[in-house]
Motif scaffolding. Sequence first.
Motif, PDB file in Angstrom:
ATOM      1  N   ILE A 291      23.672  62.472   4.182  1.00 52.83           N
ATOM      2  CA  ILE A 291      24.396  63.563   3.523  1.00 52.83           C
ATOM      3  C   ILE A 291      25.429  62.987   2.547  1.00 52.83           C
ATOM      4  N   GLY A 292      26.118  61.936   2.986  1.00 52.13           N
ATOM      5  CA  GLY A 292      27.118  61.301   2.122  1.00 52.13           C
ATOM      6  C   GLY A 292      26.492  60.782   0.836  1.00 52.13           C
ATOM      7  N   LEU A 293      25.344  60.117   0.957  1.00 59.06           N
ATOM      8  CA  LEU A 293      24.672  59.587  -0.236  1.00 59.06           C
ATOM      9  C   LEU A 293      24.130  60.713  -1.108  1.00 59.06           C
ATOM     10  N   LEU A 294      23.665  61.780  -0.456  1.00 56.29           N
ATOM     11  CA  LEU A 294      23.199  62.948  -1.222  1.00 56.29           C
ATOM     12  C   LEU A 294      24.353  63.536  -2.021  1.00 56.29           C
ATOM     13  N   ALA A 295      25.513  63.655  -1.363  1.00 55.06           N
ATOM     14  CA  ALA A 295      26.699  64.197  -2.042  1.00 55.06           C
ATOM     15  C   ALA A 295      27.057  63.334  -3.244  1.00 55.06           C
ATOM     16  N   TYR A 296      26.973  62.016  -3.066  1.00 56.16           N
ATOM     17  CA  TYR A 296      27.286  61.107  -4.168  1.00 56.16           C
ATOM     18  C   TYR A 296      26.298  61.301  -5.328  1.00 56.16           C
ATOM     19  N   LEU A 297      25.022  61.433  -4.963  1.00 54.66           N
ATOM     20  CA  LEU A 297      23.981  61.663  -5.979  1.00 54.66           C
ATOM     21  C   LEU A 297      24.242  62.953  -6.745  1.00 54.66           C
ATOM     22  N   ILE A 298      24.675  63.964  -5.993  1.00 55.71           N
ATOM     23  CA  ILE A 298      24.933  65.275  -6.604  1.00 55.71           C
ATOM     24  C   ILE A 298      26.080  65.161  -7.603  1.00 55.71           C
ATOM     25  N   VAL A 299      27.153  64.488  -7.193  1.00 56.41           N
ATOM     26  CA  VAL A 299      28.334  64.384  -8.055  1.00 56.41           C
ATOM     27  C   VAL A 299      28.069  63.448  -9.228  1.00 56.41           C
ATOM     28  N   ARG A 300      27.496  62.284  -8.916  1.00 56.76           N
ATOM     29  CA  ARG A 300      27.329  61.253  -9.945  1.00 56.76           C
ATOM     30  C   ARG A 300      26.216  61.594 -10.930  1.00 56.76           C
ATOM     31  N   TYR A 301      25.106  62.076 -10.419  1.00 55.14           N
ATOM     32  CA  TYR A 301      23.936  62.280 -11.277  1.00 55.14           C
ATOM     33  C   TYR A 301      23.520  63.746 -11.389  1.00 55.14           C
ATOM     34  N   LYS A 302      24.325  64.647 -10.872  1.00 54.69           N
ATOM     35  CA  LYS A 302      24.029  66.082 -10.931  1.00 54.69           C
ATOM     36  C   LYS A 302      22.636  66.381 -10.353  1.00 54.69           C
ATOM     37  N   ALA A 303      22.302  65.690  -9.280  1.00 51.90           N
ATOM     38  CA  ALA A 303      21.012  65.944  -8.661  1.00 51.90           C
ATOM     39  C   ALA A 303      21.026  67.321  -8.012  1.00 51.90           C
ATOM     40  N   PHE A 304      19.890  67.863  -7.760  1.00 57.09           N
ATOM     41  CA  PHE A 304      19.703  69.152  -7.076  1.00 57.09           C
ATOM     42  C   PHE A 304      20.294  70.344  -7.824  1.00 57.09           C
ATOM     43  N   HIS A 305      20.619  70.154  -9.091  1.00 54.13           N
ATOM     44  CA  HIS A 305      21.038  71.265  -9.938  1.00 54.13           C
ATOM     45  C   HIS A 305      22.274  71.971  -9.401  1.00 54.13           C
ATOM     46  N   ILE A 306      23.110  71.267  -8.733  1.00 52.71           N
ATOM     47  CA  ILE A 306      24.339  71.853  -8.230  1.00 52.71           C
ATOM     48  C   ILE A 306      25.485  70.900  -8.463  1.00 52.71           C
ATOM     49  N   LYS A 307      26.684  71.450  -8.566  1.00 49.76           N
ATOM     50  CA  LYS A 307      27.822  70.592  -8.885  1.00 49.76           C
ATOM     51  C   LYS A 307      28.933  70.719  -7.844  1.00 49.76           C
ATOM     52  N   LEU A 308      29.110  71.912  -7.345  1.00 50.84           N
ATOM     53  CA  LEU A 308      30.223  72.161  -6.433  1.00 50.84           C
ATOM     54  C   LEU A 308      29.941  71.731  -5.007  1.00 50.84           C
ATOM     55  N   ILE A 309      28.657  71.649  -4.725  1.00 52.65           N
ATOM     56  CA  ILE A 309      28.242  71.493  -3.329  1.00 52.65           C
ATOM     57  C   ILE A 309      28.879  70.300  -2.620  1.00 52.65           C
ATOM     58  N   ALA A 310      29.006  69.196  -3.338  1.00 53.45           N
ATOM     59  CA  ALA A 310      29.535  67.994  -2.686  1.00 53.45           C
ATOM     60  C   ALA A 310      30.959  68.223  -2.197  1.00 53.45           C
ATOM     61  N   THR A 311      31.774  68.872  -3.017  1.00 50.38           N
ATOM     62  CA  THR A 311      33.155  69.144  -2.625  1.00 50.38           C
ATOM     63  C   THR A 311      33.179  70.085  -1.434  1.00 50.38           C
ATOM     64  N   GLN A 312      32.374  71.139  -1.531  1.00 50.46           N
ATOM     65  CA  GLN A 312      32.339  72.109  -0.436  1.00 50.46           C
ATOM     66  C   GLN A 312      31.857  71.439   0.852  1.00 50.46           C
TER      67      GLN A 312
END
Lengths: 568, 130
Positions: free
Chosen positions: A234-255
């Motif tokens: 989950i931590g690495l997914l969150a990093y991917l989301i924030v760093r590379y905008k993966a999964f078409h979401i931006k806020l999710i990692a913070t939430q």
Amino acid sequence: MICYSFSKPLYFIFSWDVPALLYYSHIPTAIIAMLIGFFVLWKGKQFLINRLLFAISACFSLWVISNLILWTNIQSDLMLFVWSFLRIFFSLISILSVYFIYVFLEKKDVSLLLKSIFLILTVPIIILSPTHLNLGGFDITSCDAFAFEGFLFQFSRIFFGVLAMIWILILLIRKYRTAEVNFKKQILLMGAGIELFLFSFFIVTFLAAYLTDMGILSDSRLEYYGLFGMDIFIGLLAYLIVRYKAFHIKLIATQALVVALVALIGSEFFFIQNATNIILTLITLLIALGFGYMLVRSVKLEVLRKEELENLSGQLATANDQLHALDKAKSEFISIASHQLRTPLTSIKGFGSLLLEGTYGEVPAAQRGALEKIYISNERLIQLVEDLLNISRIEAGRMEFDFQEAQIEDLVEEAVMTLELSAKAKNLYLHWEKPAVAMPHLKIDITKIKEVISNMVDNAIKYTQKGGITVKLETSTVWDTEHKEHQSTVRVKVCDTGIGMDAEEIGMIFEKFQRGKQVSHYHTDGTGLGMFIGRKIVAEHKGKIWAESDGKGMGSRFILELPVEQSI
Amino acid sequence: MDVKQKIRNHFFFYILVTLIFVVGVFSYHRFMIKQDYMVGYEGVCDPVANENKCFAGCEDDDCTKEYYYSKMVKYAPDLYKECGEDITDCESANSCLPDNRNCSATYCDPEVEGDTCATETNTQDDDAKE
């Protein structure tokens, strides 16, 4: 049947017979995984990769909840019912992980054949799970079913785990070799996350069950630690989301971060015993909630602003493209129209000239005047069309230059001689101060530079009512900011005693279709294109053209400066 | 996207979800309603009556007190009929009755590695402690 050695749980999952670590490893992990799954699905349910991540999170959470029920309950029939699903979740997690990685790497759905292979692997496990091949019975003394698990199902656990890990590793390595640098980093992060998750989940839970079954471990509590692999994932997914905008979401990692933090702090309530610690943890939890709320809100605002900016930027880019397209269309239109206009005008000029020369017989004096007016008007029209053609060529970047070695004095002299009669007709003097020493040779487009000089002199004659025009040449040295050195130049100066200009006019006369204020009183047929074209031509020679004036009625000076660097 | 295309794209998920639901119903019926499974447990074993064939186990970590048992396996419905939900203090649970299906009682074999059997010595020690 009930496990007689253990006590009945409170609220279905709370038992005094299990270590507190069980709740710490299971409850936050299940909640975080489920929340991540729902968030990802909510933010982009149209994307397959989001749906797959949700499916993995759901299966994992269900496995964790099932596992928690098995650890805390004592009812054999309920436990067997729940136990029968464990292998289903195991196989689904592994196959869905492969499916997920495939979609992540290839950015498309898998083939029908691959989907069928996934089904062939998972369907037998699902269909056979309620049969004796999976579970034959239950030991109510140790309160587990390890001793009654079928061999095939025991084997399937390690089979699916190893299969998924190897399969994913092969997919990752193959894609990594050909991927771009940026995507390589994403592959590494995702690969490390999912492989660690699968390794800790499958291998640790398998080892825990195997060693317990062998009697080496008294129970399978070792599997608690296997669940923490999901937190890493989950931590690495969150990093991917924030760093590379993966999964078409931006806020999710913070939430997710805030939820994880709150869940982890909240789970401490399972450990702590005394009132002081309970109060301290409660305060920490409230502070985390407050700051978490503010953090999510500020990130949300930032994301919104960024999205607005991106939208505006996109709109501007579109508008800019449209403007360019319109400008291009306009230039093409002018070019085509000018070509079509020039043909009949050339014909009029030719035949007009022949008529005036008397090729078709002597022209009566009364008609000659009218014919001359036609000829002059036609000349003006030809000049206008030529100017328009030049503009469209310049704007389309199609103006061709023929640079040749030339002596600037000759060009100036020719221009002065051509316009001498015009000056005389207005009772103006036209002085050409030819330099005593020859000017340096210049490499210029002779026709075009001559056109510029003629235009400068012609304008001076047009806007001078009394006095006259002086044309002179001089050499100069200027500081070249581009090459950081001094550069020799030749200047053509056209000074007149005409109407002069104020500062505002000086600034605009080199713009397209711009003429000086009130110049139409003196000369009605100007188009405001001559100086604009002149400036463009001079710029192509890396030179400059500008005007100077001491004010209205005080005459003007037009200066053309060409670098000697162009000379051979 | 038409229905056929949708099914084609999502058949993997549809098949899995349907199967899991059907299998869940079967599983519930087997374990919760029919209770079609075997139950393993430690039956009470008298080492004197069974001539050192009982397994010996420790009641605490320091093994200050031993208990003796046989490994019983009974079909859940039979056991439920005899003892109800809880087999504690249910005499019938400690042996196989004639009408029991697939019932087995395993006793300790000193020649099997890992088996700890009750011996005369330790049973006497226990009696002395009591």
